[in-house]
Structure formats: C-alpha cells, structure tokens
Design a protein around this motif. Structure first.
Motif, mmCIF file in Angstrom:
data_model
loop_
_atom_site.group_PDB
_atom_site.id
_atom_site.type_symbol
_atom_site.label_atom_id
_atom_site.label_comp_id
_atom_site.label_asym_id
_atom_site.label_seq_id
_atom_site.Cartn_x
_atom_site.Cartn_y
_atom_site.Cartn_z
ATOM 1 N N VAL A 1 0.824 -1.214 0.000
ATOM 2 C CA VAL A 1 0.000 0.000 0.000
ATOM 3 C C VAL A 1 0.854 1.258 0.000
ATOM 4 C CG1 VAL A 1 -1.649 1.370 1.359
ATOM 5 C CG2 VAL A 1 -2.034 -1.075 1.029
ATOM 6 N N ASP A 2 1.811 1.357 0.907
ATOM 7 C CA ASP A 2 2.623 2.579 1.010
ATOM 8 C C ASP A 2 3.454 2.817 -0.245
ATOM 9 O OD1 ASP A 2 1.603 3.107 3.518
ATOM 10 O OD2 ASP A 2 3.298 2.211 4.584
ATOM 11 N N ALA A 3 3.980 1.759 -0.825
ATOM 12 C CA ALA A 3 4.794 1.900 -2.043
ATOM 13 C C ALA A 3 3.931 2.392 -3.210
ATOM 14 C CB ALA A 3 5.461 0.572 -2.395
ATOM 15 N N VAL A 4 2.711 1.892 -3.314
ATOM 16 C CA VAL A 4 1.797 2.338 -4.371
ATOM 17 C C VAL A 4 1.472 3.815 -4.187
ATOM 18 C CG1 VAL A 4 -0.536 2.084 -5.324
ATOM 19 C CG2 VAL A 4 0.819 0.054 -4.808
ATOM 20 N N LEU A 5 1.150 4.202 -2.964
ATOM 21 C CA LEU A 5 0.833 5.609 -2.684
ATOM 22 C C LEU A 5 2.014 6.518 -3.009
ATOM 23 C CD1 LEU A 5 -1.218 5.362 0.613
ATOM 24 C CD2 LEU A 5 -1.993 6.304 -1.566
ATOM 25 N N GLU A 6 3.198 6.093 -2.629
ATOM 26 C CA GLU A 6 4.398 6.904 -2.914
ATOM 27 C C GLU A 6 4.596 7.070 -4.419
ATOM 28 O OE1 GLU A 6 7.633 9.264 -2.588
ATOM 29 O OE2 GLU A 6 6.295 8.677 -0.962
ATOM 30 N N ALA A 7 4.459 6.002 -5.174
ATOM 31 C CA ALA A 7 4.640 6.085 -6.631
ATOM 32 C C ALA A 7 3.632 7.052 -7.254
ATOM 33 C CB ALA A 7 4.511 4.700 -7.258
ATOM 34 N N TYR A 8 2.395 6.991 -6.795
ATOM 35 C CA TYR A 8 1.339 7.818 -7.377
ATOM 36 C C TYR A 8 1.361 9.278 -6.908
ATOM 37 C CZ TYR A 8 -1.185 4.331 -10.086
ATOM 38 O OH TYR A 8 -1.556 3.412 -11.040
ATOM 39 N N ARG A 9 2.262 9.620 -6.011
ATOM 40 C CA ARG A 9 2.416 11.036 -5.657
ATOM 41 C C ARG A 9 3.039 11.833 -6.805
ATOM 42 N NH1 ARG A 9 3.880 8.910 -0.299
ATOM 43 N NH2 ARG A 9 2.070 9.310 0.995
ATOM 44 N N ASP A 10 3.618 11.138 -7.730
ATOM 45 C CA ASP A 10 4.296 11.752 -8.868
ATOM 46 C C ASP A 10 3.271 12.294 -9.867
ATOM 47 O OD1 ASP A 10 6.069 12.353 -10.968
ATOM 48 O OD2 ASP A 10 6.008 10.277 -11.696
ATOM 49 N N PRO A 11 3.299 13.612 -10.146
ATOM 50 C CA PRO A 11 2.325 14.177 -11.088
ATOM 51 C C PRO A 11 2.484 13.646 -12.512
ATOM 52 C CG PRO A 11 3.902 15.851 -10.369
ATOM 53 C CD PRO A 11 4.171 14.613 -9.559
ATOM 54 N N VAL A 12 3.683 13.258 -12.903
ATOM 55 C CA VAL A 12 3.883 12.715 -14.249
ATOM 56 C C VAL A 12 3.170 11.366 -14.372
ATOM 57 C CG1 VAL A 12 5.606 11.879 -15.899
ATOM 58 C CG2 VAL A 12 6.039 13.965 -14.579
ATOM 59 N N LEU A 13 3.298 10.521 -13.373
ATOM 60 C CA LEU A 13 2.600 9.236 -13.389
ATOM 61 C C LEU A 13 1.087 9.467 -13.431
ATOM 62 C CD1 LEU A 13 2.353 6.186 -13.204
ATOM 63 C CD2 LEU A 13 2.686 6.366 -10.745
ATOM 64 N N ARG A 14 0.595 10.364 -12.605
ATOM 65 C CA ARG A 14 -0.847 10.629 -12.586
ATOM 66 C C ARG A 14 -1.334 11.166 -13.935
ATOM 67 N NH1 ARG A 14 0.396 13.012 -7.595
ATOM 68 N NH2 ARG A 14 -0.159 15.048 -8.457
ATOM 69 N N GLN A 15 -0.489 11.903 -14.635
ATOM 70 C CA GLN A 15 -0.865 12.460 -15.942
ATOM 71 C C GLN A 15 -1.204 11.361 -16.942
ATOM 72 O OE1 GLN A 15 2.329 14.631 -17.806
ATOM 73 N NE2 GLN A 15 1.248 14.841 -19.736
ATOM 74 N N TRP A 16 -0.475 10.259 -16.909
ATOM 75 C CA TRP A 16 -0.633 9.217 -17.915
ATOM 76 C C TRP A 16 -1.488 8.042 -17.453
ATOM 77 C CZ3 TRP A 16 0.479 11.327 -22.197
ATOM 78 C CH2 TRP A 16 1.550 12.203 -22.321
ATOM 79 N N THR A 17 -1.987 8.078 -16.239
ATOM 80 C CA THR A 17 -2.721 6.947 -15.677
ATOM 81 C C THR A 17 -4.220 7.212 -15.691
ATOM 82 O OG1 THR A 17 -0.841 6.534 -14.228
ATOM 83 C CG2 THR A 17 -2.878 5.470 -13.647
#
Length: 182
Positions: free
Chosen positions: A26-42
């Motif tokens: 859970v924590d690793a997923v949340l940390e990865a998704y804090r990235d605005p670039v990742l959120r842009q393409w997801t």
C-alpha cells in the motif's frame, strides 16, 4: 503467489525482481502515485490508502481469474527493496491470439532502462506461459504525446504498427506497438 521474474542488472541499474503485488505494498503504491507525471498518464490515479488497497485487490482478483497479471517491479537498495515500476499483462483469454501489456514507472526509476527491461521480462513470460492457449501477439498502446512510452515500446521489442484515433477516456490519438511470439 510464487511467480517471480527477474531482469538482469545493467551498468546503470541493479537487477529487477518482478512479483505479484501484495497487501503490504500500500505505502509503495501511494508513494509512486504522488508523482504528477505518473498521474498524468494513468487512467485511475491512486491518491488514498483505500484506493491503494483497491488497486492491490484488483491485482489479486486478476491473478485469481487467470486473465490479468500485474507485477510489482522492485530493485535492491542498501535498505532492502524499492518499488520502481508496475507491468501488467491484460486481456488474456484462452484461444485469443493477442493480449495487451501496460506499465508505469516510478519517478526515481525513469531514464535508467527499468521499464524496457521489466516489459521485456513480462512479455517473455507471457509468451512462454500462454503459448499453449494460442497467445502469439502482445500489444502496447500509449497516447501519441507520450514519447517516453514510445521509446519503451521500441526498446522492449514492440514495433510501431499504427496510430489509433482518440477514444474515451483517452483524449488524444494513440500508438499501437506490437511484439510477436518468437
């Protein structure tokens, strides 16, 4: 689940370990998704613990249904392991010759060849695992303005095939890249 894939180390990145997602990610997923670039393409960004748990639950359900296989991609660090990417094999159906590969890369891993190595490892596994079911072709799709994904596709053996028209929820045209079973 006991499936573990590996991608060899390179001169700029350590060996990658690919395994099914676990409840304690859970924590690793949340940390990865804090990235605005990742959120842009997801399509479905993860912003809360509840959404991270739902992401992990869907992953387990996909494995249980034997149709959708999501791998956490990890690399060794001095303190243990760090999540660097996710690779997903989806739309696997016996008798259907094609399936789709998707992925995302965590911000600290970009530009080090993590995504192509991880996509290549899952692609090779998919062709070996589902050959008897008729899998002969994998597709990787991305929006036309995602140049990094275009490079990942090419580096992992996916040849550009065509431009796809925009289709909701995707606001822009896309590229379809294809890799055939060797």
């Amino acid at each position: 689940m006991s499936i573990v894939l590996r991608a060899p180390a390179t001169s700029v990145a350590p060996e990658l370990v690919l395994r099914p997602w676990r409840g304690d990610d859970v924590d690793a997923v949340l940390e990865a998704y804090r990235d605005p670039v990742l959120r842009q393409w997801t399509r479905f960004p993860v912003t809360t613990s509840a959404e991270a748990r739902a992401f992990l639950r869907r992953s387990r359900q996909g494995w249980a249904a034997d149709r959708r296989f999501s791998f956490a991609v990890l690399e060794a660090t001095p303190d243990g392991e760090r999540l660097v990417a996710n690779v997903l094999l989806k739309e696997v159906t016996p008798g259907r010759p094609q399936a789709e590969v998707g992925y995302w890369t965590a911000a600290p891993a970009r530009g080090r060849g993590v995504a192509p190595r991880a996509v290549d490892a899952v692609s090779a596994w998919a062709f070996a695992r589902f050959a008897a079911g008729g899998l002969t072709r994998l597709e990787l799709m991305h929006q036309v303005d995602n140049l990094a994904s275009c490079r990942v596709a090419e580096k992992s053996g996916y040849a550009f095939q065509e431009v796809l028209p925009a289709y909701p929820p995707f606001p822009r045209d896309g590229h379809r890249h294809v890799r055939h079973r060797p």
